[in-house]
Design a protein around this motif. Structure first.
Motif, PDB file in Angstrom:
ATOM      1  N   THR A 171       1.082  -1.462  -0.044  1.00 24.43           N
ATOM      2  CA  THR A 171      -0.284  -0.348  -0.302  1.00 24.43           C
ATOM      3  C   THR A 171       0.790   1.245  -0.075  1.00 24.43           C
ATOM      4  O   THR A 171       2.347   0.900   0.212  1.00 24.43           O
ATOM      5  CB  THR A 171      -0.783  -0.128   0.728  1.00 24.43           C
ATOM      6  OG1 THR A 171       0.164   0.210   2.010  1.00 24.43           O
ATOM      7  CG2 THR A 171      -1.587  -0.833   1.058  1.00 24.43           C
ATOM      8  N   MET A 172       0.715   2.386  -0.242  1.00 26.70           N
ATOM      9  CA  MET A 172       0.524   3.561  -0.755  1.00 26.70           C
ATOM     10  C   MET A 172       0.004   4.959   0.095  1.00 26.70           C
ATOM     11  O   MET A 172      -1.413   4.601   0.070  1.00 26.70           O
ATOM     12  CB  MET A 172       1.924   4.080  -1.894  1.00 26.70           C
ATOM     13  CG  MET A 172       0.194   4.138  -3.345  1.00 26.70           C
ATOM     14  SD  MET A 172       0.697   4.593  -4.174  1.00 26.70           S
ATOM     15  CE  MET A 172      -0.371   4.753  -4.646  1.00 26.70           C
ATOM     16  N   ARG A 173       0.853   5.830   0.312  1.00 27.20           N
ATOM     17  CA  ARG A 173       0.008   7.329   0.488  1.00 27.20           C
ATOM     18  C   ARG A 173      -0.579   8.017  -1.075  1.00 27.20           C
ATOM     19  O   ARG A 173       0.530   8.329  -1.593  1.00 27.20           O
ATOM     20  CB  ARG A 173      -0.146   7.592   1.863  1.00 27.20           C
ATOM     21  CG  ARG A 173       0.302   7.032   2.682  1.00 27.20           C
ATOM     22  CD  ARG A 173       1.287   8.455   4.145  1.00 27.20           C
ATOM     23  NE  ARG A 173       0.180   8.861   4.494  1.00 27.20           N
ATOM     24  CZ  ARG A 173       0.860  10.907   4.502  1.00 27.20           C
ATOM     25  NH1 ARG A 173       2.050  10.747   4.502  1.00 27.20           N
ATOM     26  NH2 ARG A 173      -0.146  10.952   5.441  1.00 27.20           N
ATOM     27  N   ALA A 174      -1.474   8.354  -1.292  1.00 30.89           N
ATOM     28  CA  ALA A 174      -2.028   9.199  -2.096  1.00 30.89           C
ATOM     29  C   ALA A 174      -3.127   9.970  -1.400  1.00 30.89           C
ATOM     30  O   ALA A 174      -4.095  10.116  -1.180  1.00 30.89           O
ATOM     31  CB  ALA A 174      -2.821   7.674  -3.092  1.00 30.89           C
ATOM     32  N   ILE A 175      -2.918  11.590  -2.754  1.00 34.04           N
ATOM     33  CA  ILE A 175      -4.522  11.597  -2.331  1.00 34.04           C
ATOM     34  C   ILE A 175      -5.220  11.732  -3.665  1.00 34.04           C
ATOM     35  O   ILE A 175      -4.915  11.104  -4.565  1.00 34.04           O
ATOM     36  CB  ILE A 175      -3.815  13.320  -3.477  1.00 34.04           C
ATOM     37  CG1 ILE A 175      -2.386  14.400  -1.744  1.00 34.04           C
ATOM     38  CG2 ILE A 175      -5.042  14.274  -3.020  1.00 34.04           C
ATOM     39  CD1 ILE A 175      -2.956  14.622  -0.560  1.00 34.04           C
ATOM     40  N   VAL A 176      -6.163  11.372  -3.060  1.00 31.82           N
ATOM     41  CA  VAL A 176      -7.494  10.850  -3.612  1.00 31.82           C
ATOM     42  C   VAL A 176      -8.902  12.147  -4.207  1.00 31.82           C
ATOM     43  O   VAL A 176      -9.103  12.328  -2.769  1.00 31.82           O
ATOM     44  CB  VAL A 176      -8.611   9.962  -3.648  1.00 31.82           C
ATOM     45  CG1 VAL A 176      -8.926   8.694  -4.339  1.00 31.82           C
ATOM     46  CG2 VAL A 176      -7.170   8.591  -3.347  1.00 31.82           C
ATOM     47  N   VAL A 177      -8.897  12.022  -4.889  1.00 31.23           N
ATOM     48  CA  VAL A 177     -10.794  13.237  -4.510  1.00 31.23           C
ATOM     49  C   VAL A 177     -11.669  11.985  -5.621  1.00 31.23           C
ATOM     50  O   VAL A 177     -11.449  11.292  -6.332  1.00 31.23           O
ATOM     51  CB  VAL A 177     -10.505  14.158  -6.403  1.00 31.23           C
ATOM     52  CG1 VAL A 177     -11.702  15.232  -6.525  1.00 31.23           C
ATOM     53  CG2 VAL A 177      -9.218  14.469  -5.933  1.00 31.23           C
ATOM     54  N   THR A 178     -12.498  11.661  -4.614  1.00 34.86           N
ATOM     55  CA  THR A 178     -13.573  10.776  -4.411  1.00 34.86           C
ATOM     56  C   THR A 178     -14.540  11.500  -5.454  1.00 34.86           C
ATOM     57  O   THR A 178     -15.576  10.933  -5.852  1.00 34.86           O
ATOM     58  CB  THR A 178     -13.762   9.969  -3.585  1.00 34.86           C
ATOM     59  OG1 THR A 178     -14.598  10.963  -2.811  1.00 34.86           O
ATOM     60  CG2 THR A 178     -13.083   9.325  -2.749  1.00 34.86           C
ATOM     61  N   ASP A 216      -4.862   5.428   2.673  1.00 32.33           N
ATOM     62  CA  ASP A 216      -4.221   4.087   2.028  1.00 32.33           C
ATOM     63  C   ASP A 216      -4.618   3.826   0.670  1.00 32.33           C
ATOM     64  O   ASP A 216      -5.882   3.642   1.180  1.00 32.33           O
ATOM     65  CB  ASP A 216      -4.040   3.485   3.005  1.00 32.33           C
ATOM     66  CG  ASP A 216      -2.811   4.210   4.105  1.00 32.33           C
ATOM     67  OD1 ASP A 216      -1.289   4.970   3.773  1.00 32.33           O
ATOM     68  OD2 ASP A 216      -2.976   3.960   5.814  1.00 32.33           O
ATOM     69  N   VAL A 217      -3.800   3.514   0.109  1.00 34.12           N
ATOM     70  CA  VAL A 217      -4.493   2.664  -1.389  1.00 34.12           C
ATOM     71  C   VAL A 217      -3.465   1.568  -1.574  1.00 34.12           C
ATOM     72  O   VAL A 217      -2.151   1.802  -1.242  1.00 34.12           O
ATOM     73  CB  VAL A 217      -4.804   3.794  -2.648  1.00 34.12           C
ATOM     74  CG1 VAL A 217      -5.979   4.652  -2.163  1.00 34.12           C
ATOM     75  CG2 VAL A 217      -3.163   4.497  -2.732  1.00 34.12           C
ATOM     76  N   PRO A 218      -3.636   0.923  -2.119  1.00 37.59           N
ATOM     77  CA  PRO A 218      -3.173  -0.407  -3.199  1.00 37.59           C
ATOM     78  C   PRO A 218      -1.907   0.013  -4.090  1.00 37.59           C
ATOM     79  O   PRO A 218      -2.103   1.431  -4.751  1.00 37.59           O
ATOM     80  CB  PRO A 218      -3.639  -1.231  -3.870  1.00 37.59           C
ATOM     81  CG  PRO A 218      -4.940  -1.224  -3.014  1.00 37.59           C
ATOM     82  CD  PRO A 218      -5.404   0.572  -2.659  1.00 37.59           C
TER      83      PRO A 218
END
Length: 340
Positions: A14-21, A33-35
């Motif tokens: 896993t890694m840390r990322a900025i996500v716009v949902t 935290d995403v794959p």
């Protein structure tokens, strides 16, 4: 077959990322935290070290991009880092410094606002430099756009006169430094007279305050008209920009900082007789590795200036970086550096 990850260590799960949902304000930029992305054949996985923050990512966050953008999405149209995993025979090696940009990054597939990103091998530019990541992270998109506009778009030559409309934008500042390196005389615009010194600092010969009506001002400086004009403000001022150019000169439409991308009731007769109008919207392949290498060397040698507005540390500061881009109060690139 894949080459192993840099240093022989397996990438984390896993890694840390900025996500716009969902589109929204700055709070739509969420750290999750995403794959870690799985690399497809013909693609390269990059461990991200830094990325520039761009107007287009603000647009994506707000939901104002075109229909090709889908959510959830990790934004980021550019990034620099090191190769983590690649195909054997790709010409790349684990641990190698690379840059990547455009080609759907952060729009049709997840981009560089993350610890890892995967991209097609064709949009990876290898390089070697001792410059810090906060400097290199400012370069890919603005160098590619500026270089492509000046070469493919305008075919700018030494001794010619160039007008840059939208001069305090990151592409405008970068284009000015490149045009001076080519040997051109540069006229560049700002809407704020107080920012003229920022233009002079990157080598602009004639800063001009843009009140929406430039043609007479430019003709006062260059009576026959400039050889070339780079349009970054957009269609709202394009007709006026066309009137600044000499017969057989060229205007290249590259950006629309003012937000207008089309002209209602356009007629070709709005183009002055003998003036050429073209456009530029290129990709990573338009910035050859040897050109990027020369630019890095010019920066290291002090011959080329990098317009960096502010450096941010870690994904936690991405909201601040986008706020800085939206404010438009500081010339130059906003860059986020990821800590190991």
């Amino acid at each position: 077959m894949s080459q192993p990850t840099a240093g022989g260590d397996a990438a984390p799960a896993t890694m840390r990322a900025i996500v716009v949902t969902r589109p929204g304000g700055l709070d739509a930029l969420e750290i999750k935290d995403v794959p870690v992305p799985v690399r497809k054949p013909g693609w390269v996985r990059i461990k991200v070290k830094a990325f520039g923050v761009n107007e287009s990512e603000v647009t994506t966050r707000k939901g104002e991009s075109d229909a090709e953008v889908t959510y959830p999405r990790v934004p980021g149209i550019e990034g620099v880092g090191v190769v983590d995993e690649t195909d054997e025979g790709s010409g790349l090696r684990p641990g190698q410094q690379v840059a990547t940009m455009m080609g759907g990054m952060g729009r049709t597939y997840d981009g560089a606002y993350a610890q890892y990103v995967t991209v097609p091998a064709g949009q990876v530019i290898p390089f070697e430099t001792s410059l810090p990541w906060d400097v290199v992270g400012a370069l890919p998109e603005m160098f590619q756009t500026a270089y492509g506009s000046l070469t493919t778009g305008l075919d700018l030559k030494a001794g010619q006169t160039l007008l840059i409309r939208g001069g305090t934008s990151t592409v405008g500042l970068s284009a000015a430094t490149m045009a001076k390196e080519i040997g051109a005389t540069v006229i560049s615009t700002t809407r704020n007279a107080g920012r003229a010194e920022e233009l002079r600092a990157v080598g602009v010969d004639h800063p001009v305050v843009d009140d929406g009506h430039l043609a007479e001002k430019i003709r006062a400086l260059v009576p026959q008209g400039v050889d070339a004009a780079l349009e970054l403000v957009g269609c709202s001022v394009l007709a006026d920009t066309l009137r600044t150019v000499r017969r057989h000169g060229t205007v290249c439409f590259t950006g629309a900082l003012a937000g207008q991308w089309s002209i209602p009731d356009f007629t070709p007769f709005m183009i002055p007789v003998g003036v050429r109008l073209t456009s530029y919207a290129g990709e990573a392949a338009d910035l050859p590795a040897d050109v990027f290498a020369r630019q890095l060397q010019a920066i290291a040698g002090g011959r080329l200036k990098v317009p960096v507005a502010k450096v941010y540390r870690g994904l936690e500061q991405v909201r601040d970086a986008q706020a800085g881009v939206e404010s438009g109060t500081t010339a130059g690139k906003h860059v986020v550096v990821l800590e190991d």
